[in-house]
Design an enzyme around this catalytic site. Sequence first.
Site, short mmCIF file in Angstrom:
data_model
loop_
_atom_site.label_atom_id
_atom_site.label_comp_id
_atom_site.label_asym_id
_atom_site.label_seq_id
_atom_site.Cartn_x
_atom_site.Cartn_y
_atom_site.Cartn_z
N GLY A 16 0.78 -1.23 0.00
CA GLY A 16 0.00 0.00 0.00
C GLY A 16 0.81 1.27 0.00
CE LYS A 95 -8.65 -12.55 -6.13
NZ LYS A 95 -7.25 -12.62 -5.78
CB ILE A 97 -11.86 -3.95 -12.04
CG1 ILE A 97 -10.71 -3.35 -11.19
CG2 ILE A 97 -13.16 -3.19 -11.78
CD1 ILE A 97 -10.90 -3.43 -9.70
CG ASN A 111 -3.42 -0.54 -12.72
OD1 ASN A 111 -3.27 -0.62 -11.49
ND2 ASN A 111 -2.81 -1.36 -13.57
CG HIS A 113 1.88 -2.37 -15.10
ND1 HIS A 113 1.39 -3.54 -14.56
CD2 HIS A 113 2.94 -2.71 -15.86
CE1 HIS A 113 2.14 -4.55 -14.98
NE2 HIS A 113 3.09 -4.08 -15.77
CD GLU A 183 4.93 2.38 -9.31
OE1 GLU A 183 4.98 1.89 -8.15
OE2 GLU A 183 4.48 1.77 -10.29
C1 GRF Z 1 3.29 -0.75 -7.61
O1 GRF Z 1 4.60 -0.89 -8.08
C2 GRF Z 1 2.32 -0.57 -8.74
O2 GRF Z 1 2.90 -0.11 -9.92
C3 GRF Z 1 1.81 -1.96 -8.98
O3 GRF Z 1 1.83 -2.61 -7.76
C4 GRF Z 1 2.79 -2.00 -6.91
C5 GRF Z 1 2.06 -1.69 -5.63
O4 GRF Z 1 2.94 -1.37 -4.62
N1 GRF Z 1 0.52 -2.00 -9.61
P1 GRF Z 1 2.42 -0.75 -3.25
O5 GRF Z 1 1.47 -1.79 -2.63
O6 GRF Z 1 1.74 0.52 -3.56
O7 GRF Z 1 3.65 -0.57 -2.42
#
Ligand code: GRF
Length: 200
Positions: A16, A95, A97, A111, A113, A183
């Site tokens: 998270g 999962k 959606i 999303n 990724h 991110e």
């Molecule tokens: C992230 O790297 C995101 O790009 C991917 O899953 C990871 C989630 O990481 N979809 P976190 O649970 O936010 O640390």
Amino acid sequence: MNSPNYRLLIFASGSGTNFIALHQSCVKGELPARICALICDRKKAGALDYAREQQIPHHVIPPSDFESESAYIRHLESVVDREAPDLILLAGYLKKIPDRIVDRYAGKIINIHPSLLPKYGGRGWYGMRVHRAVIQNGERISGSTVHYVNKVYDDGPVIARSKVEVLPEDTPETLAEKIKAMEHRLYPEVVGRLLNNQSH
Ligand code: GRF
């Protein structure tokens, strides 16, 4: 300033950290929004611990708790509807959606990724699998993609991409760390842009 208080509904399955970054951006007032709730498909997850600590409403919805797929989808849909989100943000949600929800919230589900899509995307491409393959294939550049969600894994229109350099000394772990740090800036930034466009 009378900024609208948009409702962000987060879906997360894991640690998270992106959820936390989004929440902190809301708390600091960098986003004209608040996290209305977290939806988690697992009974134990870092995302859930954070939601509990911060008293963010959370719904634990493991598909295996339901008698049937359709009962699960009906329940999930009713929870999402009740939260009345302006945007649904997937942040490490593993999962798929359900199609009904994708249709109902078309253009509102986003999303993030951890690769430069369309590379290393699609069913089964997540987490460390992505970073291991990037290193094994000798890629020099990787990164992260924010995109709209459609009915196919990691396939919807791209909203933004951000790159990181893959250094010769990088391991899947160091690459994962660099991408996550990036991110945590990218996702709130993109959400901010989308919300600001909505208010015009
Ligand atoms: C992230 O790297 C995101 O790009 C991917 O899953 C990871 C989630 O990481 N979809 P976190 O649970 O936010 O640390």
